[in-house]
Design a protein around this motif. Structure first.
Motif, PDB file in Angstrom:
ATOM      1  N   VAL A 354       0.325  -1.393  -0.122  1.00 60.64           N
ATOM      2  CA  VAL A 354       0.077   0.360  -0.241  1.00 60.64           C
ATOM      3  C   VAL A 354       1.187   1.264  -0.164  1.00 60.64           C
ATOM      4  O   VAL A 354       1.808   1.528   0.842  1.00 60.64           O
ATOM      5  N   ASP A 355       0.496   2.412  -1.061  1.00 59.03           N
ATOM      6  CA  ASP A 355       1.016   3.692  -0.688  1.00 59.03           C
ATOM      7  C   ASP A 355       0.647   4.130   0.200  1.00 59.03           C
ATOM      8  O   ASP A 355      -0.609   4.694  -0.033  1.00 59.03           O
ATOM      9  N   THR A 356       1.058   4.356   1.142  1.00 66.77           N
ATOM     10  CA  THR A 356       0.512   5.228   2.328  1.00 66.77           C
ATOM     11  C   THR A 356       0.202   6.658   2.268  1.00 66.77           C
ATOM     12  O   THR A 356      -0.212   7.158   2.853  1.00 66.77           O
ATOM     13  N   THR A 357       0.911   7.169   0.835  1.00 65.77           N
ATOM     14  CA  THR A 357       1.008   9.006   0.853  1.00 65.77           C
ATOM     15  C   THR A 357      -0.580   8.566   0.120  1.00 65.77           C
ATOM     16  O   THR A 357      -0.686  10.198  -0.188  1.00 65.77           O
ATOM     17  N   GLN A 358      -1.221   8.057  -0.451  1.00 66.88           N
ATOM     18  CA  GLN A 358      -2.193   7.973  -1.243  1.00 66.88           C
ATOM     19  C   GLN A 358      -3.668   7.452  -0.282  1.00 66.88           C
ATOM     20  O   GLN A 358      -4.640   7.580  -0.679  1.00 66.88           O
ATOM     21  N   ASP A 371     -20.771  11.618  25.295  1.00 70.77           N
ATOM     22  CA  ASP A 371     -19.340  11.513  26.066  1.00 70.77           C
ATOM     23  C   ASP A 371     -17.888  12.005  25.754  1.00 70.77           C
ATOM     24  O   ASP A 371     -17.392  10.830  25.993  1.00 70.77           O
ATOM     25  N   ASP A 372     -17.910  13.081  25.202  1.00 66.53           N
ATOM     26  CA  ASP A 372     -16.690  13.918  25.143  1.00 66.53           C
ATOM     27  C   ASP A 372     -15.861  13.175  24.062  1.00 66.53           C
ATOM     28  O   ASP A 372     -14.844  13.415  24.218  1.00 66.53           O
ATOM     29  N   VAL A 373     -16.401  12.833  23.085  1.00 62.73           N
ATOM     30  CA  VAL A 373     -16.174  12.191  21.968  1.00 62.73           C
ATOM     31  C   VAL A 373     -16.726  13.615  20.631  1.00 62.73           C
ATOM     32  O   VAL A 373     -18.036  13.163  20.814  1.00 62.73           O
ATOM     33  N   LEU A 374     -15.539  13.987  20.333  1.00 60.52           N
ATOM     34  CA  LEU A 374     -16.295  15.208  19.359  1.00 60.52           C
ATOM     35  C   LEU A 374     -16.345  15.096  18.304  1.00 60.52           C
ATOM     36  O   LEU A 374     -16.586  15.774  17.578  1.00 60.52           O
ATOM     37  N   GLY A 375     -15.892  14.331  17.627  1.00 61.82           N
ATOM     38  CA  GLY A 375     -15.847  13.969  15.955  1.00 61.82           C
ATOM     39  C   GLY A 375     -15.174  12.908  16.007  1.00 61.82           C
ATOM     40  O   GLY A 375     -14.790  12.155  16.825  1.00 61.82           O
ATOM     41  N   GLU A 376     -14.476  12.595  14.408  1.00 61.15           N
ATOM     42  CA  GLU A 376     -13.438  11.398  14.071  1.00 61.15           C
ATOM     43  C   GLU A 376     -12.812  11.803  12.724  1.00 61.15           C
ATOM     44  O   GLU A 376     -12.971  12.862  12.448  1.00 61.15           O
ATOM     45  N   ILE A 377     -11.705  10.756  12.509  1.00 62.99           N
ATOM     46  CA  ILE A 377     -11.223  11.223  11.765  1.00 62.99           C
ATOM     47  C   ILE A 377     -10.381   9.936  10.854  1.00 62.99           C
ATOM     48  O   ILE A 377     -10.751   9.016  11.900  1.00 62.99           O
ATOM     49  N   THR A 378     -10.916  10.416   9.861  1.00 65.59           N
ATOM     50  CA  THR A 378     -11.673   8.968   8.793  1.00 65.59           C
ATOM     51  C   THR A 378     -10.707   8.474   8.130  1.00 65.59           C
ATOM     52  O   THR A 378      -9.757   9.988   7.513  1.00 65.59           O
ATOM     53  N   PHE A 379     -10.581   7.310   7.572  1.00 63.29           N
ATOM     54  CA  PHE A 379      -8.197   7.330   6.610  1.00 63.29           C
ATOM     55  C   PHE A 379      -9.477   6.378   5.468  1.00 63.29           C
ATOM     56  O   PHE A 379      -9.878   5.182   6.039  1.00 63.29           O
ATOM     57  N   THR A 380      -9.144   6.963   4.075  1.00 64.16           N
ATOM     58  CA  THR A 380      -9.544   6.331   2.903  1.00 64.16           C
ATOM     59  C   THR A 380      -8.602   5.730   2.150  1.00 64.16           C
ATOM     60  O   THR A 380      -7.431   6.957   1.883  1.00 64.16           O
ATOM     61  N   TYR A 381      -8.691   4.554   1.516  1.00 65.73           N
ATOM     62  CA  TYR A 381      -7.963   4.787   0.569  1.00 65.73           C
ATOM     63  C   TYR A 381      -7.931   4.135  -0.974  1.00 65.73           C
ATOM     64  O   TYR A 381      -8.849   3.008  -0.632  1.00 65.73           O
ATOM     65  N   ASN A 382      -7.890   4.703  -1.858  1.00 67.07           N
ATOM     66  CA  ASN A 382      -8.667   4.364  -3.883  1.00 67.07           C
ATOM     67  C   ASN A 382     -10.664   4.049  -3.239  1.00 67.07           C
ATOM     68  O   ASN A 382     -10.750   3.520  -3.566  1.00 67.07           O
ATOM     69  N   GLY A 383     -10.623   5.402  -2.783  1.00 65.80           N
ATOM     70  CA  GLY A 383     -12.008   5.240  -2.497  1.00 65.80           C
ATOM     71  C   GLY A 383     -12.763   4.734  -0.943  1.00 65.80           C
ATOM     72  O   GLY A 383     -14.221   4.762  -0.987  1.00 65.80           O
ATOM     73  N   GLU A 384     -12.203   3.807  -0.162  1.00 70.99           N
ATOM     74  CA  GLU A 384     -12.371   3.075   0.417  1.00 70.99           C
ATOM     75  C   GLU A 384     -12.279   3.376   1.911  1.00 70.99           C
ATOM     76  O   GLU A 384     -10.289   3.794   2.368  1.00 70.99           O
ATOM     77  N   GLN A 385     -13.236   3.223   2.555  1.00 71.63           N
ATOM     78  CA  GLN A 385     -12.588   3.820   3.888  1.00 71.63           C
ATOM     79  C   GLN A 385     -12.370   2.204   4.093  1.00 71.63           C
ATOM     80  O   GLN A 385     -12.177   1.485   4.708  1.00 71.63           O
ATOM     81  N   ILE A 386     -10.631   3.092   5.604  1.00 74.38           N
ATOM     82  CA  ILE A 386      -9.915   1.950   6.117  1.00 74.38           C
ATOM     83  C   ILE A 386      -9.296   1.724   7.654  1.00 74.38           C
ATOM     84  O   ILE A 386      -8.859   0.858   8.233  1.00 74.38           O
ATOM     85  N   GLY A 387     -10.004   2.794   8.278  1.00 73.35           N
ATOM     86  CA  GLY A 387      -9.948   2.605   9.096  1.00 73.35           C
ATOM     87  C   GLY A 387     -10.671   4.259   9.941  1.00 73.35           C
ATOM     88  O   GLY A 387     -10.945   5.091   9.305  1.00 73.35           O
ATOM     89  N   SER A 388     -10.882   4.750  11.074  1.00 74.51           N
ATOM     90  CA  SER A 388     -11.176   5.219  11.611  1.00 74.51           C
ATOM     91  C   SER A 388     -11.194   5.449  13.232  1.00 74.51           C
ATOM     92  O   SER A 388     -10.483   5.224  13.958  1.00 74.51           O
ATOM     93  N   THR A 389     -10.668   7.023  13.452  1.00 78.45           N
ATOM     94  CA  THR A 389     -10.687   7.039  14.889  1.00 78.45           C
ATOM     95  C   THR A 389     -10.935   8.040  15.439  1.00 78.45           C
ATOM     96  O   THR A 389     -11.081   8.954  15.148  1.00 78.45           O
ATOM     97  N   PRO A 390     -11.618   8.134  16.804  1.00 78.41           N
ATOM     98  CA  PRO A 390     -12.507   9.427  17.708  1.00 78.41           C
ATOM     99  C   PRO A 390     -11.677  10.998  18.310  1.00 78.41           C
ATOM    100  O   PRO A 390     -10.760  10.445  18.238  1.00 78.41           O
TER     101      PRO A 390
END
Length: 470
Positions: A354-358, A371-390
């Protein structure tokens, strides 16, 4: 005589010519080579060929599947069933020092030619002895006695097993026995067994037991001899040819219907993997399949930490301010008053190709704190979500403050609604009062007119009477 000898030699020669052809054909028909585990060192990105009919490799931390072969097919688990048996016992906080007396069912309710440690009816051992004998030696009478100790009887324990498996997320699993001895209605899948193992590895005591190389059952009330037990998992024994240096524990299994089964877990460079092998023709192939899969996965997968250098200051310019959190609790206040944070150690398990720069990163803020979760950061690769963290906050009482603000807004809105309703009611009452007032005025006017008419009539009559008497 010479003629007979010549005839004999001719016959012998013909038989010699024919026999090899016949032998070759027979060999081709009945002789088949046993499949072997095949790795591809010249092409490390190529997955190995396995002997097992079902297998899976799962990340112990996230549950991400790195390899699978028929992992959703129902198979007989044999003794790797005992993983769940021991986990349930540990989760019921059994007292390791408690004494258990072996029942007749525990001794005679299991096949006598299966794996046992030779306990007898009435023999007393500790719960610790049962737990270790169940996992280390795979003792079937000990698994039975442990189930009786926890639930009272095998049926009740099987219910606990199936309920716990469902809680873990198993979809194609049904257990009948605590030891895995064959039953047509006792089955699972490689995937479900990996899920069960993933849950079990959260328990440090289970980890210790599953990685124990040997254990000794001390003398009991029926024998002065001790019982030394050695773990059947050869991947953790340095003296065995199947030893794998990164393997930290596991559980073996075998019945004629299940074939060989094997669960192991291994850790290398911070990456911990679970490998489950099922329906494998030969114990040595279960080991070689597992080792080949570990080599493939450790060589091809690695952790990538996309937030190692992350800071909110670098994201502010590209972040929308059209939301309550940023407007009310972030951009409009001093940053010291609210602390936004993310897990900078958050890791994505990726194939090394996987080319991490993409990999694209998207920051999203919610309109309300959860519960003190204000949002999230999502990660996509080739148009598909591959992860997320609050996105979280350590600001004291932040979600409470936001909840109070919401309540204040709701209260204000409620009073506005009440005001509108009151206004309408007031208008209606005012209209009714106006109508009533008009009615009263009209009635008074009518009475006045009638009174005036009566007075005029009275005066006219009186005047006529005065004229008459005059």
């Amino acid at each position: 005589m010479k003629k007979k000898l010549a005839i004999f030699l001719a016959l012998l020669l013909s038989l010699t010519i024919c026999l090899p052809v016949s032998a070759t054909e027979v060999t081709e028909e009945v002789s088949t080579e046993h499949p072997e585990t095949t790795e591809y060192p010249d092409d490390p990105t190529r997955a190995p060929d396995l002997v097992a009919n079902a297998a899976i490799v799962m990340d112990a931390a996230s549950g991400q599947v790195l390899y699978e072969k028929n992992s959703q097919e129902k198979k007989y688990p044999a003794s790797i069933t005992k993983i769940l048996t021991v986990l349930i016992a540990l989760e019921h906080n059994v007292d390791f020092n408690a004494t258990v007396t072996m029942s007749e069912n525990a001794i005679w309710g299991v096949e006598r030619d299966s794996t046992l440690i030779g306990l007898d009816v009435g023999e007393q051992v500790t719960v610790k002895d049962l737990v270790y004998a169940t996992m280390v030696k795979s003792a079937n009478e000990c698994a039975y006695a442990l189930a009786e100790y926890v639930a009272g009887d095998i049926e009740s324990f099987a219910k606990l097993m199936n309920e716990r498996a469902a809680e873990i997320g198993c979809k194609n699993t049904h257990f009948v026995t605590p030891n895995g001895l064959h039953d047509e209605d006792h089955y699972t899948t490689a995937y479900d067994m990996a899920l069960i193992t993933k849950e079990a590895l959260k328990n440090e005591t289970f980890r210790e037991i599953a990685g124990t190389l040997n254990y000794t059952v001390p003398a009991t009330n029926l024998t002065e001899e001790t019982r030394p037990l050695w773990n059947g998992n050869k991947m953790i024994n340095p003296a065995e040819p199947y030893y794998y240096e990164y393997c930290e524990g596991g559980k073996t299994g075998y019945t004629m219907k299940a074939n060989n089964t094997l669960m192991t877990f291994a850790k290398k460079d911070g990456l911990e993997l679970i490998c489950v092998i099922m329906d494998c023709d030969g114990a040595k192939y279960a080991y070689s399949d597992s080792k080949a899969l570990y080599n493939y996965c450790f060589n091809n997968y690695t952790y990538y930490r996309p937030l190692a250098d992350f800071s909110f200051e670098s994201e502010e310019s590209g972040t929308s301010t059209d939301n309550a959190i940023l407007n009310n609790y972030y951009t409009s206040l001093d940053h010291d008053m609210i602390d936004l944070s993310v897990d900078t150690d958050y890791a994505l398990l990726l194939n090394k190709s996987v080319d991490t720069t993409q990999i694209e990163r998207n920051v999203t803020f919610y309109d309300k704190a959860q519960d003190d979760v204000l949002g999230e950061i999502t990660f996509t690769y080739n148009g598909e979500q591959i992860g997320s963290t609050p996105i979280t906050s350590t600001t004291p009482l932040l979600s409470t403050q936001m909840a109070q603000d919401d309540n204040s807004k709701q209260s204000s809105s409620m009073w506005k609604t009440i005001g509108k309703i009151a206004l309408r009611i007031g208008i209606v009452i005012g209209a009714l009062l106006a109508v009533l007032l008009l009615y009263l005025l009209f009635a008074a006017l009518v009475r006045k007119i009638k009174r005036n008419r009566r007075r005029r009539t009275y005066r006219r009559r009186r005047k006529r009477d005065d004229d008459y008497y005059f």
